[in-house]
Scaffold this active site. Structure first.
Site, PDB file in Angstrom:
ATOM      1  N   ARG A  13      31.486  37.420  67.725  1.00 17.43           N
ATOM      2  CA  ARG A  13      30.735  36.258  68.210  1.00 17.43           C
ATOM      3  C   ARG A  13      31.585  35.461  69.204  1.00 17.43           C
ATOM      4  O   ARG A  13      32.703  35.061  68.890  1.00 17.43           O
ATOM      5  CB  ARG A  13      30.318  35.353  67.050  1.00 17.43           C
ATOM      6  CG  ARG A  13      29.328  34.259  67.459  1.00 17.43           C
ATOM      7  CD  ARG A  13      28.906  33.432  66.253  1.00 17.43           C
ATOM      8  NE  ARG A  13      28.379  34.262  65.174  1.00 17.43           N
ATOM      9  CZ  ARG A  13      27.145  34.741  65.130  1.00 17.43           C
ATOM     10  NH1 ARG A  13      26.299  34.472  66.110  1.00 17.43           N
ATOM     11  NH2 ARG A  13      26.753  35.492  64.109  1.00 17.43           N
ATOM     12  N   GLU A  36      29.293  44.770  66.582  1.00 11.89           N
ATOM     13  CA  GLU A  36      28.143  44.039  67.110  1.00 11.89           C
ATOM     14  C   GLU A  36      28.601  42.833  67.918  1.00 11.89           C
ATOM     15  O   GLU A  36      29.595  42.185  67.597  1.00 11.89           O
ATOM     16  CB  GLU A  36      27.212  43.569  65.992  1.00 11.89           C
ATOM     17  CG  GLU A  36      27.839  42.578  65.027  1.00 11.89           C
ATOM     18  CD  GLU A  36      26.848  41.544  64.481  1.00 11.89           C
ATOM     19  OE1 GLU A  36      26.359  40.714  65.280  1.00 11.89           O
ATOM     20  OE2 GLU A  36      26.624  41.556  63.269  1.00 11.89           O
ATOM     21  N   THR A  65      22.277  38.894  65.628  1.00  9.03           N
ATOM     22  CA  THR A  65      21.375  37.759  65.826  1.00  9.03           C
ATOM     23  C   THR A  65      20.186  38.167  66.705  1.00  9.03           C
ATOM     24  O   THR A  65      19.774  37.462  67.618  1.00  9.03           O
ATOM     25  CB  THR A  65      22.113  36.532  66.420  1.00  9.03           C
ATOM     26  OG1 THR A  65      23.410  36.409  65.828  1.00  9.03           O
ATOM     27  CG2 THR A  65      21.351  35.241  66.130  1.00  9.03           C
ATOM     28  N   LYS A 125      22.052  43.093  54.569  1.00  6.57           N
ATOM     29  CA  LYS A 125      23.246  42.260  54.530  1.00  6.57           C
ATOM     30  C   LYS A 125      22.906  40.964  53.810  1.00  6.57           C
ATOM     31  O   LYS A 125      21.937  40.287  54.152  1.00  6.57           O
ATOM     32  CB  LYS A 125      23.795  42.001  55.931  1.00  6.57           C
ATOM     33  CG  LYS A 125      23.036  41.029  56.779  1.00  6.57           C
ATOM     34  CD  LYS A 125      23.767  40.770  58.100  1.00  6.57           C
ATOM     35  CE  LYS A 125      23.436  39.403  58.666  1.00  6.57           C
ATOM     36  NZ  LYS A 125      24.058  39.155  59.989  1.00  6.57           N
ATOM     37  N   GLY A 155      32.065  34.843  55.168  1.00  5.87           N
ATOM     38  CA  GLY A 155      33.184  34.431  54.335  1.00  5.87           C
ATOM     39  C   GLY A 155      33.932  35.567  53.674  1.00  5.87           C
ATOM     40  O   GLY A 155      34.680  35.337  52.710  1.00  5.87           O
ATOM     41  N   GLY A 175      33.073  38.248  60.253  1.00  3.70           N
ATOM     42  CA  GLY A 175      32.899  37.337  61.358  1.00  3.70           C
ATOM     43  C   GLY A 175      34.180  36.645  61.761  1.00  3.70           C
ATOM     44  O   GLY A 175      35.132  37.277  62.218  1.00  3.70           O
ATOM     45  N   SER A 176      34.222  35.336  61.552  1.00  8.36           N
ATOM     46  CA  SER A 176      35.329  34.535  62.080  1.00  8.36           C
ATOM     47  C   SER A 176      36.665  34.839  61.422  1.00  8.36           C
ATOM     48  O   SER A 176      37.715  34.527  61.991  1.00  8.36           O
ATOM     49  CB  SER A 176      35.014  33.043  61.935  1.00  8.36           C
ATOM     50  OG  SER A 176      34.791  32.697  60.583  1.00  8.36           O
TER      51      SER A 176
END
Length: 203
Positions: A13, A36, A65, A125, A155, A175-176
């Site tokens: 992202r 992705e 998304t 997911k 998370g 993710g992050s």
């Protein structure tokens, strides 16, 4: 859908086209097979096309998304095979499957999960996984078909990955904790290796 050796989705992202190939290289070297680029990233279409062109033979590339027909149409036109959504939209799932895409669909409740499965999704997911917790996922997994590909997203860290796998997940989206916009490609490579090591330690 053939099972992945390393069923972890890298979520990039905020990545830009000028840097996406360098970051993806580190992911692929760590064994990642799914990457992705969320559609709220800068020029996401270009990033997806670059990834598909350069690395499509080595991994399943896609967009995340994907929440409407316009984004799905753009993804289909790119030739990339992976659609990832944050929500359960049976009509969009069916459209994606009819186009031959692999689908990884976001869900939270049992009703959403079964709706996604009935529409033909490949992967469900559970999002946001860390907010729901491993006990919730364990209870949910207990009522699902044994063949369900259930990924925890939101998370998930190298430290808690094993807990979600033990609760019934078969993979995860990262993710992050794997990639934050602006970090170096060396940092992405290092984090990817940590996640791969965490997976293989359990498996």
């Amino acid at each position: 859908m053939q099972p992945y050796k390393l069923p972890l989705v890298a979520i990039l992202r905020g990545i830009t086209p000028s840097e996406v190939l360098e970051h993806a290289s580190g992911l692929l070297d760590a064994g990642f097979e799914m990457i992705e680029v969320p559609t709220n990233s800068p020029d996401w279409q270009q990033s997806v096309q670059l990834l598909q062109q350069h690395y499509g033979a080595r991994a399943h590339i896609g967009a995340g998304t994907v929440i409407d027909d316009e984004k799905l149409d753009t993804l289909i036109a790119s030739g990339a095979p992976l659609m990832v959504t944050p929500n359960t939209d049976p009509r969009l799932i069916r459209r994606a499957k009819a186009a031959g895409l692999i689908t990884c669909v976001g869900a939270m409740t049992p009703s959403e999960v079964f709706s996604a499965l009935a529409a033909g999704t490949d992967i469900v997911k559970i999002f946001p996984a860390a907010v729901l917790g491993v006990e919730y996922i364990g209870a949910l997994a207990s009522v699902l078909p044994k063949t369900t590909q259930l990924y925890a997203v939101g998370g998930i860290t190298p430290e808690n990955l094993a807990d979600y796998l033990a609760a019934g997940c078969t993979g995860a989206g990262l993710g992050s904790d794997l990639y934050r916009a602006g970090q170096t490609s060396d940092e992405t490579r290092r984090k990817a290796q940590c996640y791969a090591a965490a997976w293989y330690k359990v498996k």
